[in-house]
Design a protein around this motif. Sequence first.
Motif, PDB file in Angstrom:
ATOM      1  N   ASP A   1      59.373  23.801  66.670  1.00 19.78           N
ATOM      2  CA  ASP A   1      60.796  23.450  66.874  1.00 19.78           C
ATOM      3  C   ASP A   1      61.207  23.960  68.009  1.00 19.78           C
ATOM      4  OD1 ASP A   1      63.748  24.045  66.118  1.00 19.78           O
ATOM      5  OD2 ASP A   1      63.046  22.265  64.719  1.00 19.78           O
ATOM      6  N   PRO A   2      62.262  23.469  68.961  1.00 19.58           N
ATOM      7  CA  PRO A   2      62.859  23.899  70.065  1.00 19.58           C
ATOM      8  C   PRO A   2      63.906  24.954  69.695  1.00 19.58           C
ATOM      9  CG  PRO A   2      62.628  21.610  70.235  1.00 19.58           C
ATOM     10  CD  PRO A   2      62.314  21.805  69.105  1.00 19.58           C
ATOM     11  N   THR A   3      64.354  24.770  68.667  1.00 25.64           N
ATOM     12  CA  THR A   3      65.536  25.717  68.272  1.00 25.64           C
ATOM     13  C   THR A   3      64.838  26.938  67.851  1.00 25.64           C
ATOM     14  OG1 THR A   3      67.082  24.194  67.454  1.00 25.64           O
ATOM     15  CG2 THR A   3      67.499  26.294  66.809  1.00 25.64           C
ATOM     16  N   ARG A   4      63.814  26.988  67.172  1.00 29.21           N
ATOM     17  CA  ARG A   4      62.949  28.118  66.691  1.00 29.21           C
ATOM     18  C   ARG A   4      62.475  29.041  67.979  1.00 29.21           C
ATOM     19  NH1 ARG A   4      60.154  25.029  62.349  1.00 29.21           N
ATOM     20  NH2 ARG A   4      62.078  24.627  61.172  1.00 29.21           N
TER      21      ARG A   4
ATOM     22  N   SER B   1      72.841  39.301  65.110  1.00 30.43           N
ATOM     23  CA  SER B   1      73.484  38.438  63.994  1.00 30.43           C
ATOM     24  C   SER B   1      73.319  37.013  64.244  1.00 30.43           C
ATOM     25  CB  SER B   1      74.858  38.781  64.083  1.00 30.43           C
ATOM     26  OG  SER B   1      75.486  38.151  64.987  1.00 30.43           O
ATOM     27  N   VAL B   2      73.182  36.265  63.063  1.00 32.60           N
ATOM     28  CA  VAL B   2      73.298  34.812  63.085  1.00 32.60           C
ATOM     29  C   VAL B   2      74.260  34.122  64.015  1.00 32.60           C
ATOM     30  CG1 VAL B   2      73.707  32.743  61.703  1.00 32.60           C
ATOM     31  CG2 VAL B   2      72.311  34.684  60.570  1.00 32.60           C
ATOM     32  N   ASN B   3      75.369  34.671  63.985  1.00 32.95           N
ATOM     33  CA  ASN B   3      76.334  34.087  64.947  1.00 32.95           C
ATOM     34  C   ASN B   3      76.254  34.299  66.455  1.00 32.95           C
ATOM     35  OD1 ASN B   3      78.045  33.195  62.655  1.00 32.95           O
ATOM     36  ND2 ASN B   3      79.345  35.091  62.528  1.00 32.95           N
ATOM     37  N   ALA B   4      75.685  35.604  66.680  1.00 40.48           N
ATOM     38  CA  ALA B   4      75.190  35.857  67.982  1.00 40.48           C
ATOM     39  C   ALA B   4      74.061  35.021  68.583  1.00 40.48           C
ATOM     40  CB  ALA B   4      75.017  37.393  68.175  1.00 40.48           C
ATOM     41  N   LEU B   5      73.118  34.695  67.649  1.00 42.70           N
ATOM     42  CA  LEU B   5      71.964  33.971  67.892  1.00 42.70           C
ATOM     43  C   LEU B   5      72.508  32.419  68.091  1.00 42.70           C
ATOM     44  CD1 LEU B   5      69.132  35.116  65.699  1.00 42.70           C
ATOM     45  CD2 LEU B   5      69.061  34.872  68.056  1.00 42.70           C
ATOM     46  N   ALA B   6      73.414  31.883  67.140  1.00 41.10           N
ATOM     47  CA  ALA B   6      73.733  30.545  67.104  1.00 41.10           C
ATOM     48  C   ALA B   6      74.663  30.211  68.558  1.00 41.10           C
ATOM     49  CB  ALA B   6      74.935  30.490  66.018  1.00 41.10           C
ATOM     50  N   GLU B   7      75.249  31.256  69.084  1.00 43.73           N
ATOM     51  CA  GLU B   7      76.255  31.069  70.208  1.00 43.73           C
ATOM     52  C   GLU B   7      74.910  30.965  71.497  1.00 43.73           C
ATOM     53  OE1 GLU B   7      78.999  33.912  73.097  1.00 43.73           O
ATOM     54  OE2 GLU B   7      79.610  33.593  71.044  1.00 43.73           O
ATOM     55  N   LEU B   8      74.115  31.700  71.378  1.00 46.35           N
ATOM     56  CA  LEU B   8      73.060  31.925  72.450  1.00 46.35           C
ATOM     57  C   LEU B   8      72.110  30.399  72.661  1.00 46.35           C
ATOM     58  CD1 LEU B   8      71.720  35.650  72.370  1.00 46.35           C
ATOM     59  CD2 LEU B   8      72.816  34.541  74.132  1.00 46.35           C
ATOM     60  N   VAL B   9      71.760  29.980  71.191  1.00 46.37           N
ATOM     61  CA  VAL B   9      71.041  28.756  71.090  1.00 46.37           C
ATOM     62  C   VAL B   9      71.774  27.581  71.240  1.00 46.37           C
ATOM     63  CG1 VAL B   9      68.922  30.129  70.508  1.00 46.37           C
ATOM     64  CG2 VAL B   9      70.664  28.810  68.736  1.00 46.37           C
TER      65      VAL B   9
ATOM     66  N   LYS C   1      73.974  26.384  68.705  1.00 52.49           N
ATOM     67  CA  LYS C   1      73.751  25.465  67.510  1.00 52.49           C
ATOM     68  C   LYS C   1      74.488  26.113  66.516  1.00 52.49           C
ATOM     69  CE  LYS C   1      70.113  22.749  68.622  1.00 52.49           C
ATOM     70  NZ  LYS C   1      69.993  21.547  68.827  1.00 52.49           N
ATOM     71  N   LYS C   2      74.866  25.389  65.440  1.00 52.57           N
ATOM     72  CA  LYS C   2      75.894  26.199  64.505  1.00 52.57           C
ATOM     73  C   LYS C   2      75.025  27.039  63.712  1.00 52.57           C
ATOM     74  CE  LYS C   2      78.531  21.736  63.940  1.00 52.57           C
ATOM     75  NZ  LYS C   2      78.939  20.937  63.096  1.00 52.57           N
TER      76      LYS C   2
ATOM     77  N   VAL D   1      71.077  27.592  62.332  1.00 57.34           N
ATOM     78  CA  VAL D   1      70.365  28.861  62.829  1.00 57.34           C
ATOM     79  C   VAL D   1      69.757  29.619  61.747  1.00 57.34           C
ATOM     80  CG1 VAL D   1      70.292  31.026  64.122  1.00 57.34           C
ATOM     81  CG2 VAL D   1      71.447  28.890  65.203  1.00 57.34           C
ATOM     82  N   SER D   2      70.667  29.891  60.743  1.00 52.30           N
ATOM     83  CA  SER D   2      70.202  30.500  59.519  1.00 52.30           C
ATOM     84  C   SER D   2      69.005  29.770  58.874  1.00 52.30           C
ATOM     85  CB  SER D   2      71.486  30.417  58.620  1.00 52.30           C
ATOM     86  OG  SER D   2      71.104  31.265  57.399  1.00 52.30           O
ATOM     87  N   GLN D   3      69.159  28.481  58.619  1.00 48.16           N
ATOM     88  CA  GLN D   3      67.838  27.859  58.101  1.00 48.16           C
ATOM     89  C   GLN D   3      66.633  28.368  58.975  1.00 48.16           C
ATOM     90  OE1 GLN D   3      67.722  25.737  55.558  1.00 48.16           O
ATOM     91  NE2 GLN D   3      69.745  26.726  55.013  1.00 48.16           N
TER      92      GLN D   3
END
Length: 121
Positions: A29-32, A46-54, A56-57, A61-63
């Motif tokens: 998966d490209p997001t992973r 954190s999830v929020n920091a990762l979400a911003e970088l990739v 995605k919501k 990202v949490s999933q």
Amino acid sequence: MNAYKQICGLDPSSEFVELSAEVFGILSDPTRIKIILALRKANELSVNALAELVEKKPAAVSQHLARLRMARMASTRQEGTKVLYRLTNEHVVNLVAEAVKQAEHSVANGHTPSHHHRAQA
């Protein structure tokens, strides 16, 4: 000879062949892949920091992080109320890096991919 097969996971009849295919499935998966590359650079996020970088919501990202954790490719650390994610070891980064290098070869159109130029410098 049976003891050798237990030691060497690179034997075609190794018990690790099927698990290796599952690893590639998780990494398909490209997001992973983006998450792994982001964690490679930042070490912990954190999830929020990762979400911003990739881009995605956070819920998505949490999933993806849950799948990476289930595969033992990522782990967490609690810091106050924040959960920080990190890669469990360097092997997943190496797999992704090699996949990116192979992707560079597939679009190089007869030219030498940039990762070969960096290696020579």
